[in-house]
Scaffold this active site. Structure first.
Site, PDB file in Angstrom:
ATOM      1  N   GLU A 260     -12.559 -30.578  -6.651  1.00 48.62           N
ATOM      2  CA  GLU A 260     -12.906 -30.095  -5.312  1.00 48.62           C
ATOM      3  C   GLU A 260     -13.657 -28.769  -5.491  1.00 48.62           C
ATOM      4  OE1 GLU A 260     -10.080 -29.842  -1.571  1.00 48.62           O
ATOM      5  OE2 GLU A 260      -9.875 -27.991  -2.722  1.00 48.62           O
TER       6      GLU A 260
ATOM      7  N   ARG B 230      -7.309 -22.329   8.959  1.00 49.23           N
ATOM      8  CA  ARG B 230      -7.157 -23.781   9.053  1.00 49.23           C
ATOM      9  C   ARG B 230      -7.899 -24.335  10.265  1.00 49.23           C
ATOM     10  NH1 ARG B 230      -6.334 -23.463   4.633  1.00 49.23           N
ATOM     11  NH2 ARG B 230      -4.630 -24.147   3.331  1.00 49.23           N
TER      12      ARG B 230
ATOM     13  N   ASP C 248      -8.970 -36.704   3.878  1.00 46.02           N
ATOM     14  CA  ASP C 248      -8.514 -35.345   3.572  1.00 46.02           C
ATOM     15  C   ASP C 248      -7.353 -34.963   4.501  1.00 46.02           C
ATOM     16  OD1 ASP C 248      -8.602 -32.771   2.412  1.00 46.02           O
ATOM     17  OD2 ASP C 248      -9.896 -32.044   4.018  1.00 46.02           O
TER      18      ASP C 248
ATOM     19  N   HIS D  97       1.303 -19.964  -3.157  1.00 45.89           N
ATOM     20  CA  HIS D  97      -0.068 -20.204  -2.670  1.00 45.89           C
ATOM     21  C   HIS D  97      -0.833 -18.884  -2.805  1.00 45.89           C
ATOM     22  CE1 HIS D  97      -3.287 -21.887  -0.208  1.00 45.89           C
ATOM     23  NE2 HIS D  97      -2.654 -23.049  -0.114  1.00 45.89           N
TER      24      HIS D  97
HETATM   25  O1  SFD Z   1      -4.458 -27.512   0.965  1.00 44.65           O
HETATM   26  C1  SFD Z   1      16.569 -26.097   0.451  1.00 44.65           C
HETATM   27  N1  SFD Z   1       0.161 -26.265  -1.217  1.00 44.65           N
HETATM   28  C2  SFD Z   1      -0.811 -26.956  -1.915  1.00 44.65           C
HETATM   29  N2  SFD Z   1      -0.769 -27.136  -3.230  1.00 44.65           N
HETATM   30  C3  SFD Z   1      -1.668 -27.917  -3.885  1.00 44.65           C
HETATM   31  O2  SFD Z   1      -1.601 -28.073  -5.115  1.00 44.65           O
HETATM   32  N3  SFD Z   1      -2.652 -28.562  -3.182  1.00 44.65           N
HETATM   33  C4  SFD Z   1      -2.792 -28.443  -1.816  1.00 44.65           C
HETATM   34  O3  SFD Z   1      -3.659 -29.077  -1.207  1.00 44.65           O
HETATM   35  C5  SFD Z   1      -1.911 -27.532  -1.149  1.00 44.65           C
HETATM   36  N4  SFD Z   1      -2.023 -27.207   0.218  1.00 44.65           N
HETATM   37  C6  SFD Z   1      -0.834 -26.945   0.894  1.00 44.65           C
HETATM   38  C7  SFD Z   1       0.246 -26.369   0.192  1.00 44.65           C
HETATM   39  C8  SFD Z   1       1.372 -25.955   0.909  1.00 44.65           C
HETATM   40  C9  SFD Z   1       1.434 -26.176   2.273  1.00 44.65           C
HETATM   41  C10 SFD Z   1       2.620 -25.712   3.002  1.00 44.65           C
HETATM   42  C11 SFD Z   1       0.387 -26.847   2.943  1.00 44.65           C
HETATM   43  C12 SFD Z   1      -0.741 -27.215   2.257  1.00 44.65           C
HETATM   44  C13 SFD Z   1       0.482 -27.139   4.393  1.00 44.65           C
HETATM   45  C14 SFD Z   1       1.148 -25.471  -1.962  1.00 44.65           C
HETATM   46  C15 SFD Z   1       2.332 -26.279  -2.482  1.00 44.65           C
HETATM   47  O4  SFD Z   1       2.782 -27.188  -1.559  1.00 44.65           O
HETATM   48  C16 SFD Z   1       3.443 -25.308  -2.868  1.00 44.65           C
HETATM   49  O5  SFD Z   1       2.879 -24.396  -3.767  1.00 44.65           O
HETATM   50  C17 SFD Z   1       4.647 -25.963  -3.556  1.00 44.65           C
HETATM   51  O6  SFD Z   1       5.143 -27.013  -2.785  1.00 44.65           O
HETATM   52  C18 SFD Z   1       5.728 -24.929  -3.842  1.00 44.65           C
HETATM   53  O7  SFD Z   1       6.797 -25.531  -4.476  1.00 44.65           O
HETATM   54  P1  SFD Z   1       8.344 -25.033  -4.243  1.00 44.65           P
HETATM   55  O8  SFD Z   1       9.216 -25.952  -5.024  1.00 44.65           O
HETATM   56  O9  SFD Z   1       8.417 -23.601  -4.457  1.00 44.65           O
HETATM   57  O10 SFD Z   1       8.575 -25.278  -2.658  1.00 44.65           O
HETATM   58  P2  SFD Z   1       8.685 -26.699  -1.871  1.00 44.65           P
HETATM   59  O11 SFD Z   1       7.875 -27.758  -2.542  1.00 44.65           O
HETATM   60  O12 SFD Z   1       8.328 -26.404  -0.470  1.00 44.65           O
HETATM   61  O13 SFD Z   1      10.219 -27.109  -1.985  1.00 44.65           O
HETATM   62  C19 SFD Z   1      11.253 -26.368  -1.394  1.00 44.65           C
HETATM   63  C20 SFD Z   1      12.524 -27.189  -1.501  1.00 44.65           C
HETATM   64  O14 SFD Z   1      13.647 -26.409  -1.122  1.00 44.65           O
HETATM   65  C21 SFD Z   1      14.455 -27.155  -0.234  1.00 44.65           C
HETATM   66  N5  SFD Z   1      15.239 -26.193   0.544  1.00 44.65           N
HETATM   67  N6  SFD Z   1      17.453 -26.819  -0.264  1.00 44.65           N
HETATM   68  C22 SFD Z   1      18.749 -26.497  -0.130  1.00 44.65           C
HETATM   69  N7  SFD Z   1      19.212 -25.499   0.675  1.00 44.65           N
HETATM   70  C23 SFD Z   1      18.337 -24.760   1.404  1.00 44.65           C
HETATM   71  N8  SFD Z   1      18.801 -23.774   2.205  1.00 44.65           N
HETATM   72  C24 SFD Z   1      16.946 -25.050   1.314  1.00 44.65           C
HETATM   73  N9  SFD Z   1      15.821 -24.540   1.904  1.00 44.65           N
HETATM   74  C25 SFD Z   1      14.791 -25.253   1.403  1.00 44.65           C
HETATM   75  C26 SFD Z   1      13.466 -27.993   0.548  1.00 44.65           C
HETATM   76  O15 SFD Z   1      14.073 -29.088   1.186  1.00 44.65           O
HETATM   77  C27 SFD Z   1      12.547 -28.413  -0.587  1.00 44.65           C
HETATM   78  O16 SFD Z   1      13.098 -29.481  -1.306  1.00 44.65           O
HETATM   79  S1  SFD Z   1      -3.465 -26.495   0.759  1.00 44.65           S
HETATM   80  O17 SFD Z   1      -3.230 -25.834   2.004  1.00 44.65           O
HETATM   81  O18 SFD Z   1      -3.870 -25.569  -0.240  1.00 44.65           O
HETATM   82  P1  AMP Z   2      -7.197 -24.547   1.242  1.00 40.15           P
HETATM   83  O1  AMP Z   2      -7.392 -25.926   1.743  1.00 40.15           O
HETATM   84  O2  AMP Z   2      -7.831 -23.503   2.102  1.00 40.15           O
HETATM   85  O3  AMP Z   2      -5.781 -24.238   0.843  1.00 40.15           O
HETATM   86  O4  AMP Z   2      -8.010 -24.452  -0.100  1.00 40.15           O
HETATM   87  C1  AMP Z   2      -7.663 -25.121  -1.246  1.00 40.15           C
HETATM   88  C2  AMP Z   2      -8.074 -24.283  -2.421  1.00 40.15           C
HETATM   89  O5  AMP Z   2      -9.441 -23.895  -2.295  1.00 40.15           O
HETATM   90  C3  AMP Z   2      -7.310 -22.990  -2.556  1.00 40.15           C
HETATM   91  O6  AMP Z   2      -7.208 -22.753  -3.949  1.00 40.15           O
HETATM   92  C4  AMP Z   2      -8.201 -21.964  -1.893  1.00 40.15           C
HETATM   93  O7  AMP Z   2      -8.002 -20.655  -2.377  1.00 40.15           O
HETATM   94  C5  AMP Z   2      -9.578 -22.482  -2.244  1.00 40.15           C
HETATM   95  N1  AMP Z   2     -10.598 -22.175  -1.243  1.00 40.15           N
HETATM   96  C6  AMP Z   2     -10.599 -22.540   0.061  1.00 40.15           C
HETATM   97  N2  AMP Z   2     -11.690 -22.088   0.692  1.00 40.15           N
HETATM   98  C7  AMP Z   2     -12.399 -21.426  -0.232  1.00 40.15           C
HETATM   99  C8  AMP Z   2     -13.636 -20.719  -0.197  1.00 40.15           C
HETATM  100  N3  AMP Z   2     -14.350 -20.595   0.919  1.00 40.15           N
HETATM  101  N4  AMP Z   2     -14.047 -20.149  -1.341  1.00 40.15           N
HETATM  102  C9  AMP Z   2     -13.317 -20.238  -2.471  1.00 40.15           C
HETATM  103  N5  AMP Z   2     -12.168 -20.893  -2.571  1.00 40.15           N
HETATM  104  C10 AMP Z   2     -11.693 -21.478  -1.458  1.00 40.15           C
END
Ligand code: SFD
Ligand code: AMP
Length: 622
Positions: free
Chosen positions: A126, A247, A349, A386
């Site tokens: 990407e 977003r 997506d 993140h």
């Molecule tokens: O597009 C209890 N993230 C993205 N990562 C990517 O690699 N690609 C993406 O496309 C990603 N995008 C994204 C991301 C996150 C979010 C919120 C969105 C979009 C909308 C980041 C990753 O998701 C993130 O880095 C990881 O998931 C982090 O992992 P971790 O293990 O730290 O957290 P978790 O997966 O959310 O799990 C938490 C767990 O804890 C549990 N839990 N269990 C018991 N008791 C409690 N009190 C608890 N509280 C929580 C949960 O149930 C869960 O199992 S994008 O935007 O960039």
């Molecule tokens: P996002 O969907 O915004 O979470 O983006 C996914 C990944 O692309 C993350 O690693 C962001 O930091 C990166 N990213 C998003 N937008 C940009 C941008 N305009 N320039 C550089 N990196 C970006």
């Protein structure tokens, strides 16, 4: 007292959470446990197949370094993260994750996750670090491997981890309750891994009653990692570094694929590209304003400047990007095919990870190839994995950590036997789903070693456990005893419902700690007032009432959020500068100040309900 059976679980290594990091821990711990004859248990508040941030799936793996493919080096990744975080990062931690993350991605593929490939069989990127996936079932694939590794007998689903158990400076387990049955759990362990994600709903979301719960970050993560580590007495770091993603407006669809894969522009209501018209502003944030890519918070900031001047709405120019990409193909028939391909990729997506955004497109007759869609800054979240950085201050790995950052076991907090991974560990941003899984694996190996090196049985004080049981179940008793004091159960002189409490917390954080209402601006005066009000709210947390298991969980989610909120306010107040203007802006200290190029850390003492704030040096290893 509410009639809950106490269930005791004894294990060597205890994994708290069932998300990306915990699943990584499960796979790795199973391996080392077998070699060393250890037992491992995992506890998740939900069902692992769809728990945590990846519940709905994802459309990209955001961290892939490609070291073996010769694409990038570990140092390249560290440089990227350091710049994006305006210089505040633990290079040893970022490097440790970066050197292990590729193997995690290869495991995902082996377990069945479809990663896009080009005609030559190479991963489709990407952006520089991101790989495109068909990720609707991402979490199921990753959870399946974890479940197979540990066996379902060692997994406790739908158990809400509530409090840490700490004796003589060592973490010896955790307590929690079932969200479905009358069961109170006491987990006793030699090593404990906190991996319960970040926090949402600390700040008021943009949506009100009509979309309550709609936010970028799924509502399941409510500050349990922060609460657990803070309450245990661990030193915390970067508690001021919240994350505000940009977003697609109202349904929170991702923008990464548009900006990076489709090479789209975003423009304001007047058709101006703020990344160009506002470029001179970046000089004010040098040297980080001058790096490529422009740090996420500064991209936000340039956009917000337009919004604050009334130049909205801000549009992602989807129609322009699709047209431009399809025009790269000259043959008319092929061009039409390409157009269809791009349209379906655009929909996928969202369908892979934010289905509601596809629904919003459908509901508003939006065809991305025909007209642009609005984007906006979300509300603040705590997601250290993140582009935020909040989490526990953990030990680096022996081979690359400076001595000041090393205390024996990789990614162990300052509390013996308590480890942290994913959102739970701080100052190591941009781990995302893959890096969190990799960090989970790193931590599990270290935790197993800790359990082998420290074989003594966990010394749990049963009297303390009984007191905790009474306190944790109290909201049920409070509700039951007082429910007839009013005709409307949501308003009662003797208890506060979890919903009402959450609204109060969110209003407070929104208005005083720089939420959407104030355009993320705050000041020493506002923060000081916010702290005062937070104290009253904390007092009222003693009066939370719950009418069932589900509400009991809601009560404790709020108590968890409150400690995260307090750590946040205190650390913003402590750091007397503005370093991430697109995340928050301190109007009384509106500039970046080089003397603050340090970590702002804090430590809580539960016995005296007091905080210690401290600076820690940034030690570069590259
Ligand atoms: O597009 C209890 N993230 C993205 N990562 C990517 O690699 N690609 C993406 O496309 C990603 N995008 C994204 C991301 C996150 C979010 C919120 C969105 C979009 C909308 C980041 C990753 O998701 C993130 O880095 C990881 O998931 C982090 O992992 P971790 O293990 O730290 O957290 P978790 O997966 O959310 O799990 C938490 C767990 O804890 C549990 N839990 N269990 C018991 N008791 C409690 N009190 C608890 N509280 C929580 C949960 O149930 C869960 O199992 S994008 O935007 O960039
Ligand atoms: P996002 O969907 O915004 O979470 O983006 C996914 C990944 O692309 C993350 O690693 C962001 O930091 C990166 N990213 C998003 N937008 C940009 C941008 N305009 N320039 C550089 N990196 C970006």
């Amino acid at each position: 007292m509410a009639n809950f059976e106490t269930v005791e679980v004894k294990t060597d290594v205890l994994i708290l959470g069932g998300g990306m990091a915990a699943c990584g821990s499960a796979v790795e711990a199973a391996y080392w446990a077998k070699k060393n004859n250890l037992s491992v248990a995992l506890v998740d508040k939900a069902a692992m197949d769809r728990s945590g941030a990846v519940a709905m799936g994802l459309s990209a793996i955001n961290q892939y370094v490609g070291v073996k493919d010769g694409q990038n080096s570990v140092k390249d990744y560290v440089d990227y993260v350091r710049n994006d975080l305006m210089g505040i990062t633990r290079e040893d931690l970022v490097a440790n994750i970066a050197r292990h993350v590729d193997s995690t991605v290869h495991l995902f593929e082996k377990w069945g996750l479809p990663i896009w490939k080009d005609k030559e069989g190479h991963y489709v990127h990407e952006g520089r670090w991101q790989l495109m996936i068909n990720g609707e079932s991402y979490k199921i694939v990753v959870a399946e491997a974890a479940k197979n590794a540990l066996g379902m007998d060692n997994i406790y689903e739908r158990v809400f981890v509530t409090e840490p158990l700490v004796e003589n400076g060592k973490c010896v387990g955790a307590v929690g309750f079932s969200v479905r049955e009358n069961k109170f759990y006491v987990f006793k362990a030699k090593a404990v891994i906190a991996a319960m994600g970040g926090a949402v709903h600390v700040f008021k979301p943009r949506s009100g009653g009509e979309g309550l719960g709609r936010s970028w970050y799924p509502p399941f993560n409510s500050g349990a990692s922060a609460y657990f580590t803070i309450k245990a007495g661990a030193e915390m770091t970067c508690q001021e570094v919240r994350f505000i993603p940009v977003r697609f407006k109202d349904a929170y669809g991702p923008v990464g694929a548009w900006f990076l894969l489709f090479k789209s522009r975003a423009t304001n209501g007047l058709g101006e590209n703020y990344m160009e018209t506002r470029r001179p502003e970046l000089e004010n944030w040098a040297p980080y304003g001058k790096v490529k890519p422009v740090p996420a918070n500064l991209r936000n900031w340039l956009m917000m400047l337009d919004v604050m001047e009334g130049k909205g709405p801000i549009f992602m120019r989807t129609e322009e990007a699709i047209e431009k990409l399809s025009k790269e193909v000259s043959d008319e028939k092929e061009r039409k095919k390409k157009l269809k391909e791009l349209e379906s990729e655009a929909w996928e997506d969202f369908l892979d990870m934010t289905i509601s955004q596809a629904l919003l497109w459908a509901a508003t007759n939006t065809m991305p190839e025909e007209r642009p869609s609005e984007i906006a800054a979300c509300e603040p979240y705590f997601i250290g994995s993140h582009s935020g950085a909040s989490g526990a201050w953990v030990s680096g790995p022996e081979d690359i950590a400076p001595k000041e950052y090393f205390w024996g076991y990789a990614h162990m907090t300052t509390i013996n036997g308590l480890f942290a991974a994913g959102d739970a560990s701080g100052a190591s941003s941009h781990k995302f789903s893959s890096g969190s899984h990799a960090e989970g694996r790193i931590v599990a190996k270290a935790a197993c070693k800790y359990a082998v090196d420290n074989p003594g049985e966990p010394a749990v004080d049963n009297a303390k456990v009984e007191a905790l049981k009474e306190r944790i179940l109290r909201p049920l008793d409070l509700y039951e005893k007082n429910k007839n004091a009013t005709t409307d159960e949501t308003v009662n002189p003797e208890y506060i419902t979890p919903h009402q409490y959450m609204f109060r917390l969110q209003k407070l954080m929104d208005e005083y700690a720089g939420g959407v209402t104030t355009n993320f601006k705050t000041s020493d005066k506002l923060l000081t007032k916010g702290l005062e009000l937070l104290k009253f709210l904390k007092e009222d947390s003693e009066k939370l009432g719950a009418k069932n298991h589900h509400e009991l969980m809601r009560c404790w989610e709020n108590i968890h959020r409150t400690l995260q909120a307090e750590a946040h306010i205190r650390t913003i107040l402590f750091r007397e500068e503005t370093r991430w203007p697109g995340y928050y802006f301190r109007s009384d200290k509106p500039k970046m100040d080089d003397s603050w190029k340090v970590f702002a850390n804090c430590k809580y003492d539960a016995a005296s309900d007091s905080w210690e704030m401290m600076k820690r040096d940034i030690i570069s290893i590259y």
